[in-house]
Design a protein around this motif. Structure first.
Motif, PDB file in Angstrom:
ATOM      1  N   LYS A 183       1.136  -1.109   0.203  1.00  0.00           N
ATOM      2  CA  LYS A 183      -0.004   0.025   0.050  1.00  0.00           C
ATOM      3  C   LYS A 183       0.534   1.171  -0.103  1.00  0.00           C
ATOM      4  CE  LYS A 183      -4.006  -0.308   0.385  1.00  0.00           C
ATOM      5  NZ  LYS A 183      -5.127  -0.474   0.165  1.00  0.00           N
ATOM      6  N   LYS A 184       2.197   1.080   0.959  1.00  0.00           N
ATOM      7  CA  LYS A 184       2.694   2.335   0.226  1.00  0.00           C
ATOM      8  C   LYS A 184       3.321   3.004  -0.307  1.00  0.00           C
ATOM      9  CE  LYS A 184       5.070   2.551   5.506  1.00  0.00           C
ATOM     10  NZ  LYS A 184       5.486   1.749   6.626  1.00  0.00           N
TER      11      LYS A 184
ATOM     12  N   GLN B 218       2.561   6.324  -2.862  1.00  0.00           N
ATOM     13  CA  GLN B 218       4.059   6.924  -3.272  1.00  0.00           C
ATOM     14  C   GLN B 218       4.509   7.196  -4.569  1.00  0.00           C
ATOM     15  OE1 GLN B 218       6.019   7.562  -0.877  1.00  0.00           O
ATOM     16  NE2 GLN B 218       7.179   9.028  -1.915  1.00  0.00           N
ATOM     17  N   GLU B 219       3.818   6.096  -5.571  1.00  0.00           N
ATOM     18  CA  GLU B 219       3.367   6.260  -6.761  1.00  0.00           C
ATOM     19  C   GLU B 219       2.341   6.841  -7.041  1.00  0.00           C
ATOM     20  OE1 GLU B 219       3.208   2.379  -9.011  1.00  0.00           O
ATOM     21  OE2 GLU B 219       4.572   1.255  -7.341  1.00  0.00           O
ATOM     22  N   GLU B 220       1.331   7.048  -6.556  1.00  0.00           N
ATOM     23  CA  GLU B 220       0.225   7.811  -6.856  1.00  0.00           C
ATOM     24  C   GLU B 220       0.741   8.962  -6.861  1.00  0.00           C
ATOM     25  OE1 GLU B 220      -2.915   5.750  -4.900  1.00  0.00           O
ATOM     26  OE2 GLU B 220      -3.426   4.505  -6.057  1.00  0.00           O
ATOM     27  N   LYS B 221       1.101   9.183  -5.784  1.00  0.00           N
ATOM     28  CA  LYS B 221       1.436  10.966  -5.237  1.00  0.00           C
ATOM     29  C   LYS B 221       2.401  11.085  -6.418  1.00  0.00           C
ATOM     30  CE  LYS B 221       1.496  11.599  -0.622  1.00  0.00           C
ATOM     31  NZ  LYS B 221       1.827  10.730   1.133  1.00  0.00           N
ATOM     32  N   LEU B 222       3.643  10.744  -6.581  1.00  0.00           N
ATOM     33  CA  LEU B 222       4.127  11.166  -8.036  1.00  0.00           C
ATOM     34  C   LEU B 222       3.424  10.892  -9.027  1.00  0.00           C
ATOM     35  CD1 LEU B 222       7.064   8.499  -7.142  1.00  0.00           C
ATOM     36  CD2 LEU B 222       7.843  11.297  -6.718  1.00  0.00           C
ATOM     37  N   ILE B 223       2.550   9.969  -9.786  1.00  0.00           N
ATOM     38  CA  ILE B 223       2.153  10.174 -10.617  1.00  0.00           C
ATOM     39  C   ILE B 223       1.051  11.518 -10.376  1.00  0.00           C
ATOM     40  CG2 ILE B 223      -0.225   9.258 -12.413  1.00  0.00           C
ATOM     41  CD1 ILE B 223       0.866   6.904 -11.270  1.00  0.00           C
TER      42      ILE B 223
ATOM     43  N   ARG C  61       1.692  14.717  -8.780  1.00  0.00           N
ATOM     44  CA  ARG C  61       2.365  15.421  -9.086  1.00  0.00           C
ATOM     45  C   ARG C  61       3.020  16.074 -10.348  1.00  0.00           C
ATOM     46  NH1 ARG C  61       6.735  14.416  -4.461  1.00  0.00           N
ATOM     47  NH2 ARG C  61       5.111  14.237  -3.293  1.00  0.00           N
ATOM     48  N   ALA C  62       3.205  14.608 -11.358  1.00  0.00           N
ATOM     49  CA  ALA C  62       3.376  15.026 -12.358  1.00  0.00           C
ATOM     50  C   ALA C  62       2.754  15.385 -13.884  1.00  0.00           C
ATOM     51  CB  ALA C  62       4.345  13.469 -13.263  1.00  0.00           C
ATOM     52  N   SER C  63       1.383  14.663 -13.477  1.00  0.00           N
ATOM     53  CA  SER C  63       0.559  14.972 -14.846  1.00  0.00           C
ATOM     54  C   SER C  63      -0.727  15.350 -14.389  1.00  0.00           C
ATOM     55  CB  SER C  63      -0.496  13.458 -14.710  1.00  0.00           C
ATOM     56  OG  SER C  63      -0.863  13.089 -13.824  1.00  0.00           O
ATOM     57  N   SER C  64      -1.375  15.193 -13.091  1.00  0.00           N
ATOM     58  CA  SER C  64      -3.003  15.955 -12.784  1.00  0.00           C
ATOM     59  C   SER C  64      -2.559  17.106 -11.876  1.00  0.00           C
ATOM     60  CB  SER C  64      -4.101  15.182 -12.305  1.00  0.00           C
ATOM     61  OG  SER C  64      -3.762  14.927 -11.302  1.00  0.00           O
ATOM     62  N   PRO C  65      -2.421  18.705 -12.555  1.00  0.00           N
ATOM     63  CA  PRO C  65      -2.193  19.639 -11.368  1.00  0.00           C
ATOM     64  C   PRO C  65      -3.315  19.265 -10.081  1.00  0.00           C
ATOM     65  CG  PRO C  65      -3.079  20.343 -13.378  1.00  0.00           C
ATOM     66  CD  PRO C  65      -3.172  18.713 -13.437  1.00  0.00           C
ATOM     67  N   PRO C  66      -4.775  19.537 -10.535  1.00  0.00           N
ATOM     68  CA  PRO C  66      -5.754  19.324  -9.652  1.00  0.00           C
ATOM     69  C   PRO C  66      -5.701  17.772  -8.539  1.00  0.00           C
ATOM     70  CG  PRO C  66      -7.006  18.762 -11.736  1.00  0.00           C
ATOM     71  CD  PRO C  66      -5.179  18.856 -11.544  1.00  0.00           C
ATOM     72  N   PRO C  67      -6.004  18.049  -7.586  1.00  0.00           N
ATOM     73  CA  PRO C  67      -4.421  17.415  -6.331  1.00  0.00           C
ATOM     74  C   PRO C  67      -5.393  15.913  -6.627  1.00  0.00           C
ATOM     75  CG  PRO C  67      -4.346  18.651  -5.109  1.00  0.00           C
ATOM     76  CD  PRO C  67      -4.930  19.437  -6.499  1.00  0.00           C
ATOM     77  N   ALA C  68      -6.247  15.385  -6.995  1.00  0.00           N
ATOM     78  CA  ALA C  68      -7.132  14.383  -6.371  1.00  0.00           C
ATOM     79  C   ALA C  68      -6.883  13.047  -5.290  1.00  0.00           C
ATOM     80  CB  ALA C  68      -6.884  13.317  -7.491  1.00  0.00           C
TER      81      ALA C  68
ATOM     82  N   PRO D  39      -5.848   9.618  -3.299  1.00  0.00           N
ATOM     83  CA  PRO D  39      -5.334   8.162  -3.687  1.00  0.00           C
ATOM     84  C   PRO D  39      -6.451   7.238  -3.562  1.00  0.00           C
ATOM     85  CG  PRO D  39      -4.064   8.965  -1.839  1.00  0.00           C
ATOM     86  CD  PRO D  39      -4.811  10.431  -2.919  1.00  0.00           C
ATOM     87  N   PRO D  40      -6.946   7.039  -4.727  1.00  0.00           N
ATOM     88  CA  PRO D  40      -8.012   6.103  -4.676  1.00  0.00           C
ATOM     89  C   PRO D  40      -7.824   4.897  -3.854  1.00  0.00           C
ATOM     90  CG  PRO D  40      -7.356   5.784  -7.132  1.00  0.00           C
ATOM     91  CD  PRO D  40      -6.042   6.518  -6.299  1.00  0.00           C
ATOM     92  N   THR D  41      -7.838   5.262  -2.478  1.00  0.00           N
ATOM     93  CA  THR D  41      -7.062   3.652  -1.215  1.00  0.00           C
ATOM     94  C   THR D  41      -8.578   2.467  -1.905  1.00  0.00           C
ATOM     95  OG1 THR D  41      -8.465   5.247   0.046  1.00  0.00           O
ATOM     96  CG2 THR D  41      -6.400   5.280  -0.163  1.00  0.00           C
ATOM     97  N   SER D  42      -9.433   3.247  -2.001  1.00  0.00           N
ATOM     98  CA  SER D  42     -10.321   1.968  -1.842  1.00  0.00           C
ATOM     99  C   SER D  42     -10.610   0.776  -2.933  1.00  0.00           C
ATOM    100  CB  SER D  42     -11.547   2.702  -1.868  1.00  0.00           C
ATOM    101  OG  SER D  42     -11.756   3.412  -2.814  1.00  0.00           O
ATOM    102  N   ILE D  43      -9.478   0.767  -4.291  1.00  0.00           N
ATOM    103  CA  ILE D  43      -9.011   0.533  -5.231  1.00  0.00           C
ATOM    104  C   ILE D  43      -8.010  -0.352  -5.488  1.00  0.00           C
ATOM    105  CG2 ILE D  43      -9.547  -0.061  -7.914  1.00  0.00           C
ATOM    106  CD1 ILE D  43     -11.883   2.857  -7.632  1.00  0.00           C
ATOM    107  N   PRO D  44      -7.698  -1.090  -4.057  1.00  0.00           N
ATOM    108  CA  PRO D  44      -6.354  -1.274  -4.613  1.00  0.00           C
ATOM    109  C   PRO D  44      -5.821  -2.167  -5.602  1.00  0.00           C
ATOM    110  CG  PRO D  44      -8.022  -2.798  -2.582  1.00  0.00           C
ATOM    111  CD  PRO D  44      -8.581  -2.035  -3.960  1.00  0.00           C
ATOM    112  N   SER D  45      -4.326  -1.730  -5.771  1.00  0.00           N
ATOM    113  CA  SER D  45      -3.831  -2.116  -7.160  1.00  0.00           C
ATOM    114  C   SER D  45      -3.851  -3.859  -7.665  1.00  0.00           C
ATOM    115  CB  SER D  45      -2.416  -1.651  -7.388  1.00  0.00           C
ATOM    116  OG  SER D  45      -1.996  -2.749  -6.743  1.00  0.00           O
ATOM    117  N   SER D  46      -4.287  -4.100  -8.590  1.00  0.00           N
ATOM    118  CA  SER D  46      -4.660  -5.492  -8.965  1.00  0.00           C
ATOM    119  C   SER D  46      -3.437  -6.121  -9.234  1.00  0.00           C
ATOM    120  CB  SER D  46      -5.719  -5.393 -10.669  1.00  0.00           C
ATOM    121  OG  SER D  46      -4.977  -5.047 -11.429  1.00  0.00           O
ATOM    122  N   LYS D  47      -1.902  -5.992  -9.160  1.00  0.00           N
ATOM    123  CA  LYS D  47      -1.215  -6.512  -9.401  1.00  0.00           C
ATOM    124  C   LYS D  47      -1.199  -7.764  -8.565  1.00  0.00           C
ATOM    125  CE  LYS D  47       0.440  -2.657  -9.297  1.00  0.00           C
ATOM    126  NZ  LYS D  47       2.050  -1.133  -8.933  1.00  0.00           N
TER     127      LYS D  47
END
Lengths: 537, 537, 537
Positions: free
Chosen positions: A381-382, A386-391, A393-400, A402-410
């Motif tokens: 989860k950490k 972390q990844e989501e934060k980086l993404i 910052r890089a792409s979407s100016p309006p800080p959304a 993190p969809p913690t409720s949808i865990p990654s499907s990895k």
């Protein structure tokens, strides 16, 4: 025996029976339209916004109407006349206009959008006009119109569709977004042998409908922008638990994970009376889950409300509410030795909540569970966050958030559970207008204030005195008073006698002393009694 | 005379009549749930995965059930009790939980998704829970539920909708993708005066349904992600051709352009008996085309199967099958002097097949046809494929198969024909999870094996002995045994007594000698006799 | 009393009653198929495209048919035979093929797409084949087919769905885009107790349908690509105003903001007769707005037509028409002292029109209105258009018209009104093929000419003599003759006895002198009399 069921007539939500001598034509966030024997009265909940208006009704026989922040529309299915009053128009010479409709196409219903008027007719047409009467479009419905409601420039229409199953009605809906030019349809699930008694948008713009059986349902926007009909609660059952005949639904406040209904409590009668002017109660109902009397189900109900009804932009606060609720669910599962369930609950958590969960599990002796959470969820989860934060910052100016409720499907070993979580994500994207910066409640009076540009003084004179003081004193308040809903964990139905959140008291009787606005922070703590959501006169 | 048609009751696909003393509650890829007088038995096709489970049923009266790789669910519409057994759970203390449902909302059907339980009730609700029983959502249906089936985290529900045309039922469906949060609905086309007798997902995740009239249909995902109902085949007609009463459908294998049904052959009886344990046959049916007895229609049927049912990741092999089929169609058209048709077939070919076609045409004296193909198709196709390769290299890392079946629309003189081609393209994009690296058959046992991460040994002890050997010996096999379907060109119905492809023999009786797994490559060639797709006991 | 309504039988649009001795099977843009006692005749409106074809019908009993630029299809529901004539095929040996359909699945309707044949059957199936007879797909319909029509590779099917409301039919439609693989469905709104008498695509590819009650409706593609059913006009009412029994609808020309119907005027009879060959009239109807006799409504009708039916690529010309119409509406509002409405109209204008409006307002003494427009709209609109131009230059190479009708949502004080404006934007994106460079009318003969590549001479010998002369002389003409529709402002119904626009005279009787093509520019001005849209023989 096999004769088809009688189709219910069209009705305006919140209007009372047309067979009554004096009746409500409408009760909404802004005011009420009442019809006495030969006179129509439009009264505003906030009399400082506009004084009440009286219209003679001897000849025109208006029987349906709607009221928005800028206009009043009245229409008569009998005389075919339709009157529009632009009571806030800058064109002071000509604030009214009428249209006479054709005889073979009677007016059944009218509705006011932000910039449009919709007229539903007996020929199954929806005629759209601008507020000044420019005709724009004639939409056809599959069957007779049942009811219609609007929100901003969305129009939601329910109509009879085809012959229902034996002894049942079959209804469909059309949801128009006039601004974005969307047209969505679907069939409206109904309980057998019931009828529709209310339909409309909640304060945050979700579509709700209520059946006579008490079933309150919602059309949820999925990620694919389809409309999924969900059963939310049973009003009749809840009324009976409180020894009431029923609740007369006026509106729904569903901001910030809350789910509060504005109702008039009916005891003996079928409709609210006009005299004395009815009192409005705010009630909070549990969702219609199995075994709702158990702690487990009540916590699930609270969690679902957070997921279904969250439109907050205040991430931190929202996350706290969600975390609190999940931790309570986790603790409850641990106590009842349901470790598998406890672990599933952890899959809904973010890393902060997970650490609390591990601590709780360790303390209560669930060592292997704590270990499993640490091993399989925390690190993952950490990294993910972390990844989501980086993404972000890089792409979407309006800080959304993190969809913690949808865990990654990895990691497919830890199966992911997404509890109506996407509703939140989706709405943020497709309905940006809904999230106003004013916070939890879409006070229609205030909202207009905020969006009006700088040259407002010339066009909206009447508002100018009232607005600024409200604006400044209330805005910060809205961020401090949103911890109420968790209280509903304890009480099944919570007829909130205290509405700490001043922002919700839109319909409250307002003693028109201007000082109220400035003393609000103090006054809020004093008014600890059932607030009357009505305009007594 | 005008009385409405009786609505059929809800049923679980593959369950046998509830009026039978001993009956099947379910037969799926994993095992079967059988109900004897006062006892429920869950038996796994692969007894090495899990031994069979027996449950006393004197008091609970379970009458519906479902079985997945991780859980068993049983429910009773009579007692309202619902039992969930997480038979693979790591939480060994507490593998079972029950829920008692309300009396006025009887359980009609249950279904197990990968991470969810769905309960269909008499109040037309679908209640979703997690595997551990966390309640998540209550979806409303327009009418009484008819049947329900799941695949991974997709749930497909068929329900009565409104009153059908005289003497007919009218059904609609809801297709939920719980993970991606999609909700799709549509009406279910039915043959007049028939009823639904089976519905479910094929092994590759496509929605199929079967009517008593024998009509087997599929909902095809279009490029626009709508669901287009296609008639596929007529089971009853085909059964009669083989002097059988009917086929009792158990499942559909539609990988790699194949289209094989797993059925129990019924002669006199209406339902398969429990004793002796029924034999499973694999049959391959032609599509319901006009004049299916002609070579032309049979080749068309083969080609359509390749286009409709291809999910292969092995481009080369797939292309070869498709090319072979197209060349046969081309040759057949040439022989019957249908040059216009031959040319249309060429428009479906890639450049390799086109060159074969030109060579064939030249040899058989169709010089002008050969010239026309060379002039109008070959150069253009080459350029196009070159372009596509370049684009692929540049932009998309996962190398997608060039859509040879959708010719570029540049040259409008050569009209393009797209035979349900897009289904393949679309599915690749929207359902990436379906394409498992295991090859043609979604063996549920193996799939789980592969996706479990390295720390599996701690959590799935029961599987650990069985898996590794299977894993290694079977995987390469799956790539070598996929040339069967072209054989169906010769025989109209091909009750395959030989199932060369070991991967399909999931339901086969397995003598539990561990050596089988290692000797598989050899054994495969020996077992050239009707394999019994059942677990005799 | 409660017996269900009788479901209407399937019909081919423009065909006349099957109980007539001699009847039309079809009348479309290309020609007509007529059926005399024992003979079928296919006659082309442009006899230079193809001479008429006569087919013996003693044994085959063909009763339905369709005609495209490349093929003729005839079918018999009685004998089950289906004949396809590829009358333009290069394969001169074998231009015909037949198929014999199964007995239990009778042919009800046939339709010819550009590259496909669709057969609708009594088993509620749509069987798709290529032009050469390769079977491709079998689509299931929910109920019996009512009618079917095609446009390019789109196929639109209307079918009975379920039991309608008491004494009503309930119909649904399926819209297939075979090339792009889209499948859209919806219910078809009908007036109570009426039946469908015509359905089809307009010349620009929009779906229209006509009920016996006279209601003509359209399915509009919204921005979300949903299909919104709009009421357009009432043919019966308009016929009665002109002392006619009714109009027999043949086709709809809706290019360039025009809305013209090609009809046969019926006086006493129910169907057009074959002898004398009927005359085709072009009529222009107002939209079904309230109070259509007023100038206000007529201008609104004109404006809506421009917004609904514009597919022009000629931005300048289109903008001029739209501007003219808006200015007229503005002036009309000013005259009647409706300044609020006048201002709303301004919100629909671009900056050029706005300046005209300000000038008009100033001249007519509406100083404060002029000021308000200047202050709140002009500057903002200029900036906006500037921005859009910059964006266009930067990103999108095809220069799209700035969507002036959708004002930016920045300033919420000036509420934005979008009058079905988006239809135009959307269609440009999703149906690029519709916008042919040939201008207003989709002359099917010419279109084919233009799209055929350079090596055409070898494949389309029959056309080569005819095409070049037409091609050159007509193309420039189409850009000069498009100012007609504004004339309809004056006259309510405008049975255009003059069709100045030669491009529309596709169906005109053509004296087959080759010189006509060259003298067209001159001849156009001479033929100022009712043109006979038929092929007299």
């Amino acid at each position: 025996e096999t004769k088809p069921v009688e189709l219910q007539e069209s009705f305006q939500s919140t209007s009372t029976s047309k067979y009554l001598e004096s009746r409500f034509l409408l009760w909404n966030n802004i005011g009420a339209i009442t019809c006495y024997s030969e006179q129509i009265q439009i009264s505003f909940h906030d009399v400082s916004y506009h004084h009440s208006i009286t219209i003679d009704n001897k000849t025109d026989k208006y029987s349906i109407g709607d009221l928005s922040l800028s206009a009043i529309i009245l229409a008569s299915s009998q005389t075919g006349k339709c009157l529009c009053i632009l009571y806030q128009s800058w064109d002071s010479n000509m604030r009214e206009w009428t249209i006479n409709t054709e005889n073979n196409d009677k007016i059944e219903l009218v509705s006011l959008c932000e910039d449009f008027i919709a007229i539903g007719t007996s020929q199954r047409l929806i005629r759209l006009m601008s507020l000044s009467g420019i005709q724009q479009r004639i939409i056809r419905l599959q069957g007779p119109i049942v009811s219609m409601s609007s929100y901003q420039n969305q129009l939601w229409i329910i109509h009879h569709s085809t012959q229902g199953l034996p002894k049942e009605q079959a209804m469909s809906y059309v949801l128009l977004n006039i601004e974005n030019d969307h047209y969505q349809t679907g069939s409206l699930p109904l309980i057998p042998k019931t009828k529709l008694i209310w339909m409309g948008f909640s304060d945050s713009g979700k579509c709700f409908y209520l059946e006579k059986s008490g079933h309150l349902s919602m059309l949820r926007h999925t990620k694919g922008n389809e409309l999924e009909p969900l059963l939310i609660s049973n009003l009749k059952q809840e009324a009976e638990k409180n020894n009431l005949g029923s609740y007369w639904l006026l509106g729904i406040n569903d901001f910030n994970g809350k789910f509060q209904l504005r109702v008039i409590e009916l005891r003996g009668q079928s409709f609210p009376d006009l005299v004395p002017w009815p009192l409005v109660s705010i009630i909070s109902l549990p969702l219609a889950l199995y075994q709702i009397d158990t702690e487990k189900s009540q916590l699930e109900s609270d969690y679902l409300k957070i997921k279904l009804f969250n439109n907050s932009t205040d991430d931190e606060e929202f996350s706290n509410n969600e975390r609190q609720c999940l931790i309570k669910m986790f603790a409850s599962s641990c106590k009842s030795n349901r470790e598998y369930r406890a672990f599933e609950i952890c899959q809904l958590m973010d890393s902060i909540a997970l650490q609390l969960a591990v601590r709780y599990a360790t303390k209560s002796g669930k060592i292997s569970l704590a270990q499993k959470i640490t091993d399989e969820l925390i690190e993952q989860k950490k990294d993910q966050e972390q990844e989501e934060k980086l993404i972000q910052r890089a792409s979407s100016p309006p800080p959304a958030r993190p969809p913690t409720s949808i865990p990654s499907s990895k990691s497919s070993s830890s199966s992911s559970i997404s509890i109506v979580s996407s509703a939140f994500e989706e709405i943020k994207q497709t309905r940006p207008k809904v999230i106003t910066p004013t916070g939890p409640f879409s006070n229609p009076f205030r909202k207009k204030v905020i969006t009006i540009p700088e040259n407002e003084t010339s066009t909206t004179d009447e508002l100018s005195k009232w607005k600024p003081s409200v604006n400044k004193s209330r805005l910060p308040a809205s961020n401090k008073t949103t911890t109420i809903t968790t209280a509903t964990i304890q009480s099944d139905i919570n007829v909130e006698t205290i509405t700490e959140n001043e922002d919700n008291s839109l319909n409250t009787k307002r003693k028109i002393d201007e000082s109220e606005n400035n003393d609000e922070e103090i006054g809020k703590n004093k008014r600890n009694k059932l607030q009357q959501f009505a305009c007594n006169r």
